[in-house]
Design an enzyme around this catalytic site. Sequence first.
Site, PDB file in Angstrom:
ATOM      1  N   CYS A 161       0.928  -1.239  -0.086  1.00  0.00           N
ATOM      2  CA  CYS A 161      -0.087  -0.155   0.003  1.00  0.00           C
ATOM      3  C   CYS A 161       0.830   1.144   0.135  1.00  0.00           C
ATOM      4  O   CYS A 161       0.821   2.086   0.838  1.00  0.00           O
ATOM      5  CB  CYS A 161      -0.976   0.098   1.010  1.00  0.00           C
ATOM      6  SG  CYS A 161      -2.312   1.123   0.753  1.00  0.00           S
ATOM      7  N   CYS A 341      -5.870   1.891  -4.783  1.00  0.00           N
ATOM      8  CA  CYS A 341      -5.179   2.630  -3.471  1.00  0.00           C
ATOM      9  C   CYS A 341      -6.067   3.522  -3.090  1.00  0.00           C
ATOM     10  O   CYS A 341      -6.254   4.786  -3.711  1.00  0.00           O
ATOM     11  CB  CYS A 341      -3.752   3.128  -3.652  1.00  0.00           C
ATOM     12  SG  CYS A 341      -2.881   3.650  -2.296  1.00  0.00           S
TER      13      CYS A 341
HETATM   14  P1  FAD Z   1      -1.085 -10.755   4.226  1.00  0.00           P
HETATM   15  O1  FAD Z   1      -2.451 -10.551   4.161  1.00  0.00           O
HETATM   16  O2  FAD Z   1      -0.231  -9.957   5.185  1.00  0.00           O
HETATM   17  O3  FAD Z   1      -0.807 -12.308   5.008  1.00  0.00           O
HETATM   18  C1  FAD Z   1       0.459 -12.831   4.875  1.00  0.00           C
HETATM   19  C2  FAD Z   1       0.066 -14.005   5.983  1.00  0.00           C
HETATM   20  O4  FAD Z   1       1.046 -14.984   6.113  1.00  0.00           O
HETATM   21  C3  FAD Z   1      -0.074 -13.658   7.435  1.00  0.00           C
HETATM   22  O5  FAD Z   1      -1.253 -14.227   7.958  1.00  0.00           O
HETATM   23  C4  FAD Z   1       1.015 -14.133   8.233  1.00  0.00           C
HETATM   24  O6  FAD Z   1       0.721 -14.464   9.441  1.00  0.00           O
HETATM   25  C5  FAD Z   1       1.331 -15.427   7.389  1.00  0.00           C
HETATM   26  N1  FAD Z   1       2.781 -15.915   7.414  1.00  0.00           N
HETATM   27  C6  FAD Z   1       3.954 -15.149   7.766  1.00  0.00           C
HETATM   28  N2  FAD Z   1       5.113 -15.807   7.761  1.00  0.00           N
HETATM   29  C7  FAD Z   1       4.809 -17.158   7.555  1.00  0.00           C
HETATM   30  C8  FAD Z   1       5.259 -18.298   7.547  1.00  0.00           C
HETATM   31  N3  FAD Z   1       6.661 -18.416   7.741  1.00  0.00           N
HETATM   32  N4  FAD Z   1       4.612 -19.417   7.054  1.00  0.00           N
HETATM   33  C9  FAD Z   1       3.280 -19.387   6.796  1.00  0.00           C
HETATM   34  N5  FAD Z   1       2.451 -18.099   7.196  1.00  0.00           N
HETATM   35  C10 FAD Z   1       3.261 -17.053   7.249  1.00  0.00           C
HETATM   36  N6  FAD Z   1      -4.378  -2.650   0.633  1.00  0.00           N
HETATM   37  C11 FAD Z   1      -5.316  -1.891   0.200  1.00  0.00           C
HETATM   38  O7  FAD Z   1      -5.983  -2.847  -0.740  1.00  0.00           O
HETATM   39  N7  FAD Z   1      -5.905  -0.970   0.390  1.00  0.00           N
HETATM   40  C12 FAD Z   1      -5.485  -0.130   1.306  1.00  0.00           C
HETATM   41  O8  FAD Z   1      -6.028   0.866   1.474  1.00  0.00           O
HETATM   42  C13 FAD Z   1      -4.389  -0.771   2.264  1.00  0.00           C
HETATM   43  N8  FAD Z   1      -4.035  -0.012   3.214  1.00  0.00           N
HETATM   44  C14 FAD Z   1      -2.839  -0.546   3.879  1.00  0.00           C
HETATM   45  C15 FAD Z   1      -2.446   0.211   5.080  1.00  0.00           C
HETATM   46  C16 FAD Z   1      -1.456  -0.295   5.793  1.00  0.00           C
HETATM   47  C17 FAD Z   1      -1.016   0.460   7.115  1.00  0.00           C
HETATM   48  C18 FAD Z   1      -0.989  -1.771   5.476  1.00  0.00           C
HETATM   49  C19 FAD Z   1      -0.037  -2.270   6.627  1.00  0.00           C
HETATM   50  C20 FAD Z   1      -1.418  -2.411   4.477  1.00  0.00           C
HETATM   51  C21 FAD Z   1      -2.254  -1.923   3.642  1.00  0.00           C
HETATM   52  N9  FAD Z   1      -2.724  -2.554   2.481  1.00  0.00           N
HETATM   53  C22 FAD Z   1      -3.949  -1.899   1.801  1.00  0.00           C
HETATM   54  C23 FAD Z   1      -2.233  -3.827   2.078  1.00  0.00           C
HETATM   55  C24 FAD Z   1      -2.884  -4.972   2.169  1.00  0.00           C
HETATM   56  O9  FAD Z   1      -3.071  -5.240   3.438  1.00  0.00           O
HETATM   57  C25 FAD Z   1      -1.795  -6.359   1.710  1.00  0.00           C
HETATM   58  O10 FAD Z   1      -1.183  -6.089   0.322  1.00  0.00           O
HETATM   59  C26 FAD Z   1      -2.457  -7.527   1.868  1.00  0.00           C
HETATM   60  O11 FAD Z   1      -2.876  -8.129   2.860  1.00  0.00           O
HETATM   61  C27 FAD Z   1      -1.540  -8.518   1.039  1.00  0.00           C
HETATM   62  O12 FAD Z   1      -2.348  -9.981   1.517  1.00  0.00           O
HETATM   63  P2  FAD Z   1      -1.085 -11.229   1.475  1.00  0.00           P
HETATM   64  O13 FAD Z   1      -1.997 -12.321   1.714  1.00  0.00           O
HETATM   65  O14 FAD Z   1      -0.197 -11.201   0.383  1.00  0.00           O
HETATM   66  O15 FAD Z   1      -0.299 -10.758   2.753  1.00  0.00           O
END
Ligand code: FAD
Length: 407
Positions: A161, A341
């Site tokens: 983000c 975004c």
């Molecule tokens: P995540 O949702 O972070 O999930 C990763 C998972 O993997 C977690 O549950 C973690 O526990 C797990 N994990 C970690 N290590 C391991 C391991 N070794 N083995 C197994 N599992 C593991 N997105 C938007 O669309 N709009 C917004 O306005 C927005 N604002 C944001 C604001 C902030 C402050 C932040 C921090 C993020 C924002 N995002 C936004 C971004 C969005 O949250 C992420 O891009 C999204 O959650 C990505 O999904 P993901 O599944 O790739 O990662």
Amino acid sequence: SLSHQVVVVGGGTAGTTVAASLLRQRPELDVAVVEPSEVHYYQPAFTLVGGGTYDMDSTRRAQKETLPETATWIHAGVASFEPNSNLITLEDGRQVQYEHLVVAPGIKLDWDRVDGLREALGSNGVCSNYSPETAPYTWECLRQFRGGNAIFTQPPPPLKCAGAPQKIAYLAADHLRRNNLAPESNLQFYSGAGALFSVPDFVPHLQKVMDRYGIGVNLGHDLVAVDAERKVARFATTDSNGERTEIEQPYDLLHVTPHQTAPDFVKQSPLANADGWVDVDKGTTQHTRYPNVFSLGDASSLPTSKTAAAVRKQAPVTVRNLLARMDGQALSAQYDGYTSCPLVTAYGKVMLAEFMYDGVVTPTLPLSPFSESRFYWVVKKHLLPPFYWNQMLRGKEPDIAHKPLKS
Ligand code: FAD
């Protein structure tokens, strides 16, 4: 040893959505999700928590409520991948065999890249919306701020983000304006990137917002140290002669966006590309060398801005292609790079940046993408969270194609 038809690494936004959608379409599938955390956070609301306009408790749900009921939850972290043997090894030493693997462990927040940051964070005005432990403290800092220097940082890419570091600067500025503290305040935005936003079309509109609030924009400045005792932030920059110099800036409030990288266990695995991300085809989300491996979300190499909104469009592609592969068919679904975004520019106002690969602007609704809209604030604060929990994470999101903005 453990063995499953589909193993999903990470039960965050991407892993949960893919697991739910697979099981919705093929209830008989044997799907396991490997996820160490007890809690699932709705991270996009962290910005609003830091701005004091969203309850932290509403951003979290128990993992056992958000993971699909019929998936097997392996409550552990993954330590390593052995894709040549279709195996992963868990941190507790157990091994899990798979027929298909979906890799979605997110991005690593690298707090230790900045000297003194870990010690400084969470007290004396040093805050960050990037973790659930520190986002509520941002609001405490804003409420207690009585004028002085407020600094907002953004690391060089990559980061999830990429708009979030400036959103909190806008909320802070609006808060100070409403409390008649703007005249006594000096707000500065320091970014390690070379531009205010990665999509050039949005830059002049965002610069206008910065100018309206009188926030100084300092590009090409990378936070390298926080001295909590002297309340000074140190930035590295390159001067006009191409030489690296460091400057010091005193702060009363310092909102830090941490440096971010691919998770170490991904970086060190045979799945990684040279930058550490899971190396996938930018259209199909299939791994470039291991055809039974897929990846999406923040940990993937998909060359788009890392957001939950992007995952919403990636997940149906991953699911369709994974099922096609199981059926021995060609992979026909293509991800177009869609991401979005919601740039919060004030309390009650959002500029919704939606774009595809190569920065092509692609609004979903027939509204100007460059205006600061009250409607999109309502979408961000009130409509997207229930949509996320009840539709997207349940695997109910359909696959809709986006069209470029006609200019
Ligand atoms: P995540 O949702 O972070 O999930 C990763 C998972 O993997 C977690 O549950 C973690 O526990 C797990 N994990 C970690 N290590 C391991 C391991 N070794 N083995 C197994 N599992 C593991 N997105 C938007 O669309 N709009 C917004 O306005 C927005 N604002 C944001 C604001 C902030 C402050 C932040 C921090 C993020 C924002 N995002 C936004 C971004 C969005 O949250 C992420 O891009 C999204 O959650 C990505 O999904 P993901 O599944 O790739 O990662």
